[in-house]
Design a protein around this motif. Structure first.
Motif, PDB file in Angstrom:
ATOM      1  N   LEU A 269      60.103  98.813   6.261  1.00  0.00           N
ATOM      2  CA  LEU A 269      60.470  98.342   7.600  1.00  0.00           C
ATOM      3  C   LEU A 269      61.972  98.111   7.715  1.00  0.00           C
ATOM      4  N   SER A 270      62.534  97.450   6.717  1.00  0.00           N
ATOM      5  CA  SER A 270      63.982  97.192   6.730  1.00  0.00           C
ATOM      6  C   SER A 270      64.769  98.491   6.697  1.00  0.00           C
TER       7      SER A 270
ATOM      8  N   ASN B 175      59.963  88.994   8.490  1.00  0.00           N
ATOM      9  CA  ASN B 175      61.247  88.704   7.846  1.00  0.00           C
ATOM     10  C   ASN B 175      62.050  89.959   7.541  1.00  0.00           C
ATOM     11  N   ALA B 176      61.380  91.117   7.537  1.00  0.00           N
ATOM     12  CA  ALA B 176      62.055  92.369   7.201  1.00  0.00           C
ATOM     13  C   ALA B 176      62.794  92.965   8.394  1.00  0.00           C
ATOM     14  N   ILE B 177      62.472  92.485   9.590  1.00  0.00           N
ATOM     15  CA  ILE B 177      62.987  93.085  10.816  1.00  0.00           C
ATOM     16  C   ILE B 177      63.914  92.112  11.529  1.00  0.00           C
ATOM     17  N   LYS B 178      65.011  92.633  12.030  1.00  0.00           N
ATOM     18  CA  LYS B 178      65.966  91.778  12.732  1.00  0.00           C
ATOM     19  C   LYS B 178      65.548  91.570  14.184  1.00  0.00           C
ATOM     20  N   ASP B 179      65.751  92.569  15.040  1.00  0.00           N
ATOM     21  CA  ASP B 179      65.462  92.355  16.454  1.00  0.00           C
ATOM     22  C   ASP B 179      64.780  93.546  17.133  1.00  0.00           C
ATOM     23  N   THR B 180      64.346  94.532  16.376  1.00  0.00           N
ATOM     24  CA  THR B 180      63.661  95.696  16.946  1.00  0.00           C
ATOM     25  C   THR B 180      62.254  95.321  17.402  1.00  0.00           C
ATOM     26  N   PRO B 181      61.817  95.786  18.586  1.00  0.00           N
ATOM     27  CA  PRO B 181      60.414  95.582  18.981  1.00  0.00           C
ATOM     28  C   PRO B 181      59.480  96.142  17.906  1.00  0.00           C
ATOM     29  N   TRP B 182      58.522  95.328  17.507  1.00  0.00           N
ATOM     30  CA  TRP B 182      57.694  95.678  16.340  1.00  0.00           C
ATOM     31  C   TRP B 182      56.254  95.256  16.569  1.00  0.00           C
ATOM     32  N   VAL B 183      55.339  96.122  16.138  1.00  0.00           N
ATOM     33  CA  VAL B 183      53.909  95.815  16.149  1.00  0.00           C
ATOM     34  C   VAL B 183      53.341  96.113  14.769  1.00  0.00           C
ATOM     35  N   HIS B 184      52.588  95.166  14.249  1.00  0.00           N
ATOM     36  CA  HIS B 184      51.890  95.336  12.969  1.00  0.00           C
ATOM     37  C   HIS B 184      50.400  95.432  13.252  1.00  0.00           C
ATOM     38  N   ILE B 185      49.755  96.464  12.720  1.00  0.00           N
ATOM     39  CA  ILE B 185      48.312  96.660  12.923  1.00  0.00           C
ATOM     40  C   ILE B 185      47.612  96.590  11.562  1.00  0.00           C
ATOM     41  N   ASP B 186      46.812  95.542  11.379  1.00  0.00           N
ATOM     42  CA  ASP B 186      46.064  95.344  10.135  1.00  0.00           C
ATOM     43  C   ASP B 186      44.723  96.063  10.262  1.00  0.00           C
ATOM     44  N   ILE B 187      44.566  97.140   9.496  1.00  0.00           N
ATOM     45  CA  ILE B 187      43.365  97.983   9.603  1.00  0.00           C
ATOM     46  C   ILE B 187      42.418  97.795   8.420  1.00  0.00           C
TER      47      ILE B 187
END
Length: 489
Positions: free
Chosen positions: A347-348, A442-454
């Motif tokens: 991600l970073s 914590n890995a991302i600064k300010d980018t729009p982000w979605v995490h999908i737990d599958i």
């Protein structure tokens, strides 16, 4: 499967003519446009089967077909965007059972369902329901009959058939690699699959191997992968068909080709299922395949961190403190919480390297997600309401179900460490899915982000709802969902 479209009035003789029936209805939807002669002879058969959802019945026919199949759709008020997909899958499986070379399905009239949507569901339902993973069987048993869709021809219909065909192939490709056993699918295997795919589909493919990962500061990927003789890889696929200055969307997928838990060894029961811990990465590869074949006019980057998590003399340990690609440090309390560590690096890297307009990640991340949501709904956690809403809309259209979980500062506090910037597990078993996402945040600064737990939906498990298009094994969850999102940007 070969798919063709025929005008109902001009349809040729078929080995099996298939039509849909609503519950408590006395007619086969759209049949009058195909063969009006046999309608009267069907009334008793229609009454007997009642149009119950998912019920199929054979009857003799004297029309253009040697046999006919009636398929129940249930009540119209109970229709979802999955109704015809589900029932079409049952039809296709019956055609295979009968060892037919081909069969035809009548598309219901527009008063019942929008024809474009119906055609899409028929293609997806039939193709995905005929999938079997037979790579390692001495005798191949799967028979794939061809499909004729009976509907008034138009450019939109033809385009939708082609699109749905490509999307279905993306799902099946995802299933094929996700179902591979761990002895035949290492991080190197996934890297080679990606290279072959990139050449065939004109994508750029980059592979970062262990020495370069160490040199460039991918401390998380290196740490998790160092216990295995199969070295870790970071796989990058790039589809560039948008404008040169357009920021890409980055897709990140966890690909642990086998997860023993490392030093924090998992129980032996069902450990064989940990070959599916690569499903997030396989989903990204499947999406990239379809994106390239659809020639979507956008820029997409797929990033797949791939490792094998094994115990051994070189393994990382509980108590270790590792430095991630972001520069932050992580205290390791459990080596079985490895997915968030490799995803954090990816991600970073994705944010720093590509300055994307959005990041979406997929991971079989937590058993806690199965406890919370079961095995038919994926968890979604985000830092951006607009991005989340768009993916929710795609979820409604594709019926790949998701449910949003919260992420606030209280959860972020739960992964603070006394000796490092953070720890890789939260406090006890509380909010396990969310604290895992907090680590990723914590890995991302300010980018729009979605995490999908599958974790609950990536493969069929004990409580998985029985669907004809999800035969035993990997489901390819997320491919249709995100392709819908990408097509609607």
């Amino acid at each position: 499967m070969k798919i063709r479209v025929e005008n109902p009035k001009n349809s040729k003789k078929t080995m099996m003519l298939c039509g849909f029936v609503l519950e408590d209805s006395d007619k086969v939807l759209g049949l009058e446009k195909v063969d009006a002669k046999i309608i009267s002879s069907l009334k008793q058969s229609i009454k007997d089967m009642g149009g119950m959802f998912g019920k199929i019945v054979f009857i003799p026919s004297e029309g253009k077909t040697s046999r006919m199949l009636l398929a129940g759709l249930g009540k119209k008020e109970n229709f979802t965007n999955d109704t015809i997909r589900f029932v079409s899958g049952k039809i296709a499986q019956k055609a295979r059972e009968l060892k037919l070379r081909e069969f035809s399905i009548i598309v219901p009239p527009s008063s019942i369902v929008e024809p474009i949507s119906a055609v899409s569901q028929i293609v997806e339902g039939c193709k995905m329901s005929l999938y079997k993973f037979e790579k390692y069987k001495s005798k191949k048993e799967n028979i794939i009959p061809d499909l004729t869709i009976l509907v008034s021809k138009s450019e939109k219909i033809s385009k939708m058939i082609k699109t749905s065909d490509i999307i279905s192939d993306g799902v099946l490709f995802t299933k094929d690699i996700a179902n591979l056993p761990p002895n035949d699918c290492t991080p190197t295997t996934l890297a080679n699959v990606s290279k072959i795919l990139s050449k065939k589909n004109r994508m750029k493919c980059s592979i970062i191997s262990k020495k370069e990962l160490e040199k460039k500061g991918f401390g998380g990927i290196v740490a998790v992968g160092q216990g295995s003789k199969n070295e870790p890889k970071l796989i990058i696929l790039e589809h560039r068909m948008g404008s040169r200055n357009e920021k890409p969307i980055v897709l990140v997928g966890k690909a642990v080709t086998f997860d023993t838990g490392g030093i924090s060894l998992k129980p032996g029961e069902k450990m064989d299922e940990m070959k599916f811990d690569k499903c997030g990465g396989c989903t990204v590869i499947g999406i990239m395949k379809a994106v390239s074949e659809l020639k979507l006019p956008i820029n997409i980057v797929g990033i797949i961190p791939s490792v094998e998590n094994m115990p051994g003399g070189e393994s990382y340990r509980p108590g270790d403190i590792i430095k991630l690609y972001s520069g932050k440090t992580a205290e390791i309390l459990n080596t079985d919480a490895e997915g968030r560590i490799i995803l954090s690096d990816a991600l970073s890297f994705g944010e720093k390297q590509y300055s994307p307009k959005a990041i979406i990640d997929f991971a079989t991340l937590t058993g806690a997600c199965i406890i919370a949501l079961g095995t038919n709904v994926a968890g979604i956690i985000s830092n951006d309401e607009k991005l989340t809403q768009k993916i929710k809309e795609s979820s409604k259209r594709t019926t790949e179900e998701i449910w949003e979980l919260p992420l606030n500062n209280d959860y972020m506090d739960m992964i603070k460490s006394d000796v490092a910037d953070m720890k890789n597990v939260g406090i006890g078993r509380a909010a396990g899915t969310i604290t895992a996402a907090a680590f990723l945040r914590n890995a991302i600064k300010d980018t729009p982000w979605v995490h999908i737990d599958i974790a609950g939906v990536a493969w069929t498990q004990v409580a998985t709802k029985d669907k004809p298009y999800n035969p035993k094994g990997a489901t390819g969850f997320g491919v249709r969902l995100i392709l819908d999102y990408l097509q609607n940007i």
